[in-house]
Design a protein around this motif. Structure first.
Motif, PDB file in Angstrom:
ATOM      1  N   GLU A 123      22.516  15.421  41.988  1.00  0.00           N
ATOM      2  CA  GLU A 123      21.523  15.452  40.905  1.00  0.00           C
ATOM      3  C   GLU A 123      22.166  15.149  39.556  1.00  0.00           C
ATOM      4  OE1 GLU A 123      18.115  15.768  40.830  1.00  0.00           O
ATOM      5  OE2 GLU A 123      18.208  15.600  43.002  1.00  0.00           O
ATOM      6  N   PHE A 124      23.405  15.617  39.347  1.00  0.00           N
ATOM      7  CA  PHE A 124      24.116  15.291  38.115  1.00  0.00           C
ATOM      8  C   PHE A 124      24.166  13.778  37.922  1.00  0.00           C
ATOM      9  CE2 PHE A 124      28.234  13.749  36.522  1.00  0.00           C
ATOM     10  CZ  PHE A 124      28.114  14.115  35.189  1.00  0.00           C
ATOM     11  N   GLY A 125      24.563  13.047  38.961  1.00  0.00           N
ATOM     12  CA  GLY A 125      24.653  11.588  38.875  1.00  0.00           C
ATOM     13  C   GLY A 125      23.304  10.938  38.639  1.00  0.00           C
ATOM     14  N   ILE A 126      22.286  11.419  39.322  1.00  0.00           N
ATOM     15  CA  ILE A 126      20.935  10.860  39.182  1.00  0.00           C
ATOM     16  C   ILE A 126      20.425  11.075  37.752  1.00  0.00           C
ATOM     17  CG2 ILE A 126      18.515  11.165  39.890  1.00  0.00           C
ATOM     18  CD1 ILE A 126      19.688  11.874  42.727  1.00  0.00           C
ATOM     19  N   ILE A 127      20.588  12.287  37.237  1.00  0.00           N
ATOM     20  CA  ILE A 127      20.109  12.623  35.888  1.00  0.00           C
ATOM     21  C   ILE A 127      20.886  11.840  34.836  1.00  0.00           C
ATOM     22  CG2 ILE A 127      19.997  14.487  34.179  1.00  0.00           C
ATOM     23  CD1 ILE A 127      19.347  16.363  36.636  1.00  0.00           C
ATOM     24  N   LEU A 128      22.211  11.788  34.991  1.00  0.00           N
ATOM     25  CA  LEU A 128      23.024  11.045  34.028  1.00  0.00           C
ATOM     26  C   LEU A 128      22.618   9.571  34.008  1.00  0.00           C
ATOM     27  CD1 LEU A 128      25.317  10.923  31.974  1.00  0.00           C
ATOM     28  CD2 LEU A 128      26.890  10.576  33.902  1.00  0.00           C
ATOM     29  N   ASP A 129      22.437   8.977  35.175  1.00  0.00           N
ATOM     30  CA  ASP A 129      22.022   7.566  35.236  1.00  0.00           C
ATOM     31  C   ASP A 129      20.680   7.357  34.539  1.00  0.00           C
ATOM     32  OD1 ASP A 129      24.300   6.869  36.630  1.00  0.00           O
ATOM     33  OD2 ASP A 129      23.305   6.716  38.573  1.00  0.00           O
ATOM     34  N   GLU A 130      19.748   8.237  34.799  1.00  0.00           N
ATOM     35  CA  GLU A 130      18.416   8.122  34.205  1.00  0.00           C
ATOM     36  C   GLU A 130      18.486   8.176  32.675  1.00  0.00           C
ATOM     37  OE1 GLU A 130      14.096  10.373  34.739  1.00  0.00           O
ATOM     38  OE2 GLU A 130      15.813  11.065  35.896  1.00  0.00           O
ATOM     39  N   ILE A 131      19.257   9.118  32.161  1.00  0.00           N
ATOM     40  CA  ILE A 131      19.374   9.272  30.705  1.00  0.00           C
ATOM     41  C   ILE A 131      20.142   8.106  30.095  1.00  0.00           C
ATOM     42  CG2 ILE A 131      20.468  10.688  28.911  1.00  0.00           C
ATOM     43  CD1 ILE A 131      19.556  13.143  30.624  1.00  0.00           C
ATOM     44  N   MET A 132      21.225   7.684  30.727  1.00  0.00           N
ATOM     45  CA  MET A 132      22.019   6.579  30.179  1.00  0.00           C
ATOM     46  C   MET A 132      21.216   5.280  30.166  1.00  0.00           C
ATOM     47  SD  MET A 132      24.748   7.793  28.981  1.00  0.00           S
ATOM     48  CE  MET A 132      25.483   6.219  28.545  1.00  0.00           C
ATOM     49  N   ASN A 181      22.698  20.089  46.380  1.00  0.00           N
ATOM     50  CA  ASN A 181      22.368  18.816  45.727  1.00  0.00           C
ATOM     51  C   ASN A 181      22.840  18.709  44.279  1.00  0.00           C
ATOM     52  OD1 ASN A 181      20.583  20.192  44.047  1.00  0.00           O
ATOM     53  ND2 ASN A 181      18.753  19.213  44.850  1.00  0.00           N
ATOM     54  N   ARG A 182      23.457  19.739  43.728  1.00  0.00           N
ATOM     55  CA  ARG A 182      23.706  19.740  42.280  1.00  0.00           C
ATOM     56  C   ARG A 182      24.633  18.613  41.820  1.00  0.00           C
ATOM     57  NH1 ARG A 182      26.784  25.525  41.740  1.00  0.00           N
ATOM     58  NH2 ARG A 182      28.669  24.947  42.879  1.00  0.00           N
ATOM     59  N   THR A 203      22.906  25.222  33.718  1.00  0.00           N
ATOM     60  CA  THR A 203      23.554  25.054  32.418  1.00  0.00           C
ATOM     61  C   THR A 203      24.804  24.189  32.551  1.00  0.00           C
ATOM     62  OG1 THR A 203      22.665  27.123  31.564  1.00  0.00           O
ATOM     63  CG2 THR A 203      24.664  26.294  30.499  1.00  0.00           C
ATOM     64  N   THR A 204      25.576  24.401  33.594  1.00  0.00           N
ATOM     65  CA  THR A 204      26.777  23.593  33.816  1.00  0.00           C
ATOM     66  C   THR A 204      26.419  22.122  33.950  1.00  0.00           C
ATOM     67  OG1 THR A 204      27.874  25.461  34.874  1.00  0.00           O
ATOM     68  CG2 THR A 204      28.772  23.272  35.340  1.00  0.00           C
ATOM     69  N   LEU A 205      25.372  21.815  34.704  1.00  0.00           N
ATOM     70  CA  LEU A 205      24.938  20.432  34.867  1.00  0.00           C
ATOM     71  C   LEU A 205      24.543  19.830  33.515  1.00  0.00           C
ATOM     72  CD1 LEU A 205      22.904  18.691  37.526  1.00  0.00           C
ATOM     73  CD2 LEU A 205      22.019  18.655  35.206  1.00  0.00           C
ATOM     74  N   VAL A 206      23.762  20.565  32.754  1.00  0.00           N
ATOM     75  CA  VAL A 206      23.303  20.070  31.451  1.00  0.00           C
ATOM     76  C   VAL A 206      24.502  19.833  30.528  1.00  0.00           C
ATOM     77  CG1 VAL A 206      22.028  20.765  29.379  1.00  0.00           C
ATOM     78  CG2 VAL A 206      20.972  21.004  31.623  1.00  0.00           C
ATOM     79  N   GLU A 207      25.453  20.756  30.525  1.00  0.00           N
ATOM     80  CA  GLU A 207      26.646  20.576  29.695  1.00  0.00           C
ATOM     81  C   GLU A 207      27.457  19.363  30.140  1.00  0.00           C
ATOM     82  OE1 GLU A 207      28.110  24.811  28.048  1.00  0.00           O
ATOM     83  OE2 GLU A 207      28.194  24.628  30.234  1.00  0.00           O
ATOM     84  N   ARG A 208      27.579  19.147  31.441  1.00  0.00           N
ATOM     85  CA  ARG A 208      28.304  17.975  31.958  1.00  0.00           C
ATOM     86  C   ARG A 208      27.623  16.683  31.526  1.00  0.00           C
ATOM     87  NH1 ARG A 208      28.771  18.105  38.167  1.00  0.00           N
ATOM     88  NH2 ARG A 208      29.951  16.193  37.806  1.00  0.00           N
TER      89      ARG A 208
END
Length: 178
Positions: free
Chosen positions: A162-171, A158-159, A15-20
């Motif tokens: 993974e935050f950076g990877i997910i954010l890059d993918e979405i952006m 890895n969290r 949840t913290t990752l998703v909120e970030r």
């Protein structure tokens, strides 16, 4: 179209990752909608779950320990799932996001939420749409969602990566959409 599913053990920071990610996407001027689920703890013990609509901040009780709430619901293990609250807050937020948001967030897609036919329908509507999706998926439901997008399994190690990877993918997806 980007569909990102996040899973991992309890307490790892899903949840913290998703909120970030949601905050960072909003910082770039995009609209984020959907719902977030948080544990409710009293005296160090989990006593239930709250849901929050990302667009309005409206809150509701997703589940509470049996015998601790006056709200109606359906049994689920030691909890009562309050379907009317899930539908009033969570499903409504997801459906608004389908119309208004650039990114849809669903935290979480799990067995508790799947007690609601309306929640299942709303998730189906999101999956049929072309909107980017960031969703936390309960470990028991991974196999159902793995073929529908990209699965990220979080660990304490890895969290942050993974935050950076997910954010890059979405952006990348949001910028490509204009």
């Amino acid at each position: 179209m980007v569909r990102v599913f996040v899973t991992g053990p309890a307490g790892v920071g899903k949840t913290t990752l998703v909120e970030r990610v949601a905050r960072e996407v909003e910082r770039w001027g995009y609209i984020v909608g959907g719902m977030i689920t948080r544990e409710v703890r009293r005296g160090g013990k989990r006593v239930g779950f709250r849901i929050t609509a990302l667009d309005t901040g409206e809150e509701g009780t997703l589940a509470s320990l049996r015998g601790t709430s006056h709200l109606p619901g359906v049994p689920f293990g030691k909890y009562i799932v309050h379907l009317d609250e899930l539908e009033r807050v969570g499903v409504s937020a997801i459906r608004r996001a389908l119309v208004e948001a650039d990114l849809i967030v669903i935290d979480e897609i799990g067995p508790m939420e799947y007690k609601s036919d309306e929640f299942i329908k709303a998730v189906g509507e999101v999956l049929k749409s072309e909107k980017p999706l960031l969703a936390v998926v309960h470990r028991r439901m991974i196999d159902r969602f793995r073929p529908l997008g990209r699965l990220h399994v979080l660990s304490f190690e890895n969290r942050n990566r993974e935050f950076g990877i997910i954010l890059d993918e979405i952006m990348r997806e949001l910028k490509a959409r204009g």
